[in-house]
Design a protein around this motif. Structure first.
Motif, PDB file in Angstrom:
ATOM      1  N   PRO A  98       0.831  -1.210   0.000  1.00 42.55           N
ATOM      2  CA  PRO A  98       0.000   0.000   0.000  1.00 42.55           C
ATOM      3  C   PRO A  98       0.868   1.262   0.000  1.00 42.55           C
ATOM      4  O   PRO A  98       2.001   1.273   0.490  1.00 42.55           O
ATOM      5  CB  PRO A  98      -0.786  -0.088   1.308  1.00 42.55           C
ATOM      6  CG  PRO A  98      -0.664  -1.490   1.765  1.00 42.55           C
ATOM      7  CD  PRO A  98       0.575  -2.048   1.162  1.00 42.55           C
ATOM      8  N   LYS A  99       0.352   2.310  -0.579  1.00 39.01           N
ATOM      9  CA  LYS A  99       1.076   3.571  -0.703  1.00 39.01           C
ATOM     10  C   LYS A  99       1.500   4.121   0.666  1.00 39.01           C
ATOM     11  O   LYS A  99       2.582   4.686   0.808  1.00 39.01           O
ATOM     12  CB  LYS A  99       0.194   4.592  -1.426  1.00 39.01           C
ATOM     13  CG  LYS A  99       0.928   5.759  -1.964  1.00 39.01           C
ATOM     14  CD  LYS A  99       0.008   6.577  -2.850  1.00 39.01           C
ATOM     15  CE  LYS A  99       0.812   7.623  -3.600  1.00 39.01           C
ATOM     16  NZ  LYS A  99      -0.021   8.367  -4.537  1.00 39.01           N
ATOM     17  N   GLU A 100       0.653   3.938   1.660  1.00 35.65           N
ATOM     18  CA  GLU A 100       0.944   4.454   2.999  1.00 35.65           C
ATOM     19  C   GLU A 100       2.169   3.776   3.621  1.00 35.65           C
ATOM     20  O   GLU A 100       2.869   4.355   4.452  1.00 35.65           O
ATOM     21  CB  GLU A 100      -0.252   4.260   3.947  1.00 35.65           C
ATOM     22  CG  GLU A 100      -1.520   4.977   3.526  1.00 35.65           C
ATOM     23  CD  GLU A 100      -2.303   4.194   2.471  1.00 35.65           C
ATOM     24  OE1 GLU A 100      -2.205   2.951   2.437  1.00 35.65           O
ATOM     25  OE2 GLU A 100      -3.013   4.842   1.687  1.00 35.65           O
ATOM     26  N   ALA A 101       2.413   2.526   3.265  1.00 30.06           N
ATOM     27  CA  ALA A 101       3.512   1.763   3.859  1.00 30.06           C
ATOM     28  C   ALA A 101       4.792   1.838   3.025  1.00 30.06           C
ATOM     29  O   ALA A 101       5.828   1.330   3.446  1.00 30.06           O
ATOM     30  CB  ALA A 101       3.100   0.310   4.023  1.00 30.06           C
ATOM     31  N   SER A 102       4.746   2.494   1.877  1.00 29.99           N
ATOM     32  CA  SER A 102       5.907   2.495   0.996  1.00 29.99           C
ATOM     33  C   SER A 102       7.109   3.212   1.612  1.00 29.99           C
ATOM     34  O   SER A 102       8.242   2.754   1.486  1.00 29.99           O
ATOM     35  CB  SER A 102       5.563   3.116  -0.358  1.00 29.99           C
ATOM     36  OG  SER A 102       5.235   4.484  -0.203  1.00 29.99           O
ATOM     37  N   ASP A 103       6.881   4.335   2.297  1.00 28.72           N
ATOM     38  CA  ASP A 103       7.998   5.058   2.909  1.00 28.72           C
ATOM     39  C   ASP A 103       8.664   4.224   4.000  1.00 28.72           C
ATOM     40  O   ASP A 103       9.903   4.153   4.076  1.00 28.72           O
ATOM     41  CB  ASP A 103       7.519   6.391   3.507  1.00 28.72           C
ATOM     42  CG  ASP A 103       7.111   7.384   2.433  1.00 28.72           C
ATOM     43  OD1 ASP A 103       7.617   7.244   1.293  1.00 28.72           O
ATOM     44  OD2 ASP A 103       6.297   8.277   2.731  1.00 28.72           O
ATOM     45  N   LEU A 104       7.853   3.596   4.836  1.00 32.93           N
ATOM     46  CA  LEU A 104       8.394   2.747   5.895  1.00 32.93           C
ATOM     47  C   LEU A 104       9.207   1.601   5.302  1.00 32.93           C
ATOM     48  O   LEU A 104      10.308   1.301   5.768  1.00 32.93           O
ATOM     49  CB  LEU A 104       7.252   2.194   6.760  1.00 32.93           C
ATOM     50  CG  LEU A 104       7.634   1.186   7.828  1.00 32.93           C
ATOM     51  CD1 LEU A 104       8.514   1.849   8.882  1.00 32.93           C
ATOM     52  CD2 LEU A 104       6.399   0.602   8.465  1.00 32.93           C
ATOM     53  N   LEU A 105       8.684   0.994   4.245  1.00 32.89           N
ATOM     54  CA  LEU A 105       9.354  -0.133   3.613  1.00 32.89           C
ATOM     55  C   LEU A 105      10.657   0.320   2.952  1.00 32.89           C
ATOM     56  O   LEU A 105      11.676  -0.374   3.050  1.00 32.89           O
ATOM     57  CB  LEU A 105       8.437  -0.795   2.588  1.00 32.89           C
ATOM     58  CG  LEU A 105       8.958  -2.075   1.958  1.00 32.89           C
ATOM     59  CD1 LEU A 105       9.187  -3.131   3.030  1.00 32.89           C
ATOM     60  CD2 LEU A 105       7.988  -2.578   0.915  1.00 32.89           C
ATOM     61  N   GLU A 106      10.655   1.475   2.302  1.00 26.10           N
ATOM     62  CA  GLU A 106      11.869   1.981   1.663  1.00 26.10           C
ATOM     63  C   GLU A 106      12.951   2.269   2.696  1.00 26.10           C
ATOM     64  O   GLU A 106      14.128   1.955   2.481  1.00 26.10           O
ATOM     65  CB  GLU A 106      11.563   3.238   0.850  1.00 26.10           C
ATOM     66  CG  GLU A 106      10.809   2.964  -0.424  1.00 26.10           C
ATOM     67  CD  GLU A 106      10.420   4.232  -1.172  1.00 26.10           C
ATOM     68  OE1 GLU A 106      10.783   5.338  -0.715  1.00 26.10           O
ATOM     69  OE2 GLU A 106       9.774   4.105  -2.210  1.00 26.10           O
ATOM     70  N   ASP A 107      12.563   2.862   3.818  1.00 22.96           N
ATOM     71  CA  ASP A 107      13.528   3.139   4.880  1.00 22.96           C
ATOM     72  C   ASP A 107      14.103   1.848   5.455  1.00 22.96           C
ATOM     73  O   ASP A 107      15.316   1.738   5.691  1.00 22.96           O
ATOM     74  CB  ASP A 107      12.886   3.966   5.998  1.00 22.96           C
ATOM     75  CG  ASP A 107      12.532   5.375   5.554  1.00 22.96           C
ATOM     76  OD1 ASP A 107      13.089   5.828   4.529  1.00 22.96           O
ATOM     77  OD2 ASP A 107      11.694   6.008   6.227  1.00 22.96           O
ATOM     78  N   ALA A 108      13.248   0.861   5.675  1.00 23.62           N
ATOM     79  CA  ALA A 108      13.699  -0.423   6.211  1.00 23.62           C
ATOM     80  C   ALA A 108      14.619  -1.126   5.220  1.00 23.62           C
ATOM     81  O   ALA A 108      15.643  -1.710   5.606  1.00 23.62           O
ATOM     82  CB  ALA A 108      12.505  -1.310   6.544  1.00 23.62           C
TER      83      ALA A 108
END
Length: 109
Positions: free
Chosen positions: A33-43
């Protein structure tokens, strides 16, 4: 990474390959989901950085181990040279070869 973080995801099909006459999907990532993309990219960036650091550390350890081996072998070589006057046996082999050739010449004459 998404699974480990508990983020809802689905496998992403990036193409198809042919194996034994069958078309097999190539899965190359995940759809999140778009909302989780930033968290996933950082991880993902953090995980990639950790892998790079670990590989660098392994490479440094291997380099130090190789240097230690080289120094140890040089010291052994120097000690053998000092005690016996021959570092690796080349001089003895050369002398044996010369002596054999001389003996053959004497027998022929």
């Amino acid at each position: 990474t998404a699974k480990r973080l508990g983020i809802l995801h689905a496998p992403a099909v990036t193409g198809f390959d042919t194996k034994n006459g069958y078309h097999v999907p190539i899965i190359g990532g995940a759809v999140v989901p778009k909302e989780a993309s930033d968290l996933l990219e950082d991880a993902f960036a953090a995980e990639t950085q950790m892998k790079i650091e670990k590989e660098t550390q392994k490479r440094k350890q291997r380099i130090l181990r190789n240097w230690a081996t080289l120094v140890s072998l040089c010291l052994v070589n120097a000690r053998v040279q000092e005690e016996y006057g021959v570092a690796d046996g080349r001089h003895e082999k050369e002398n044996l070869t010369k002596n054999r050739k001389r003996k053959k010449k004497r027998k022929v004459e």
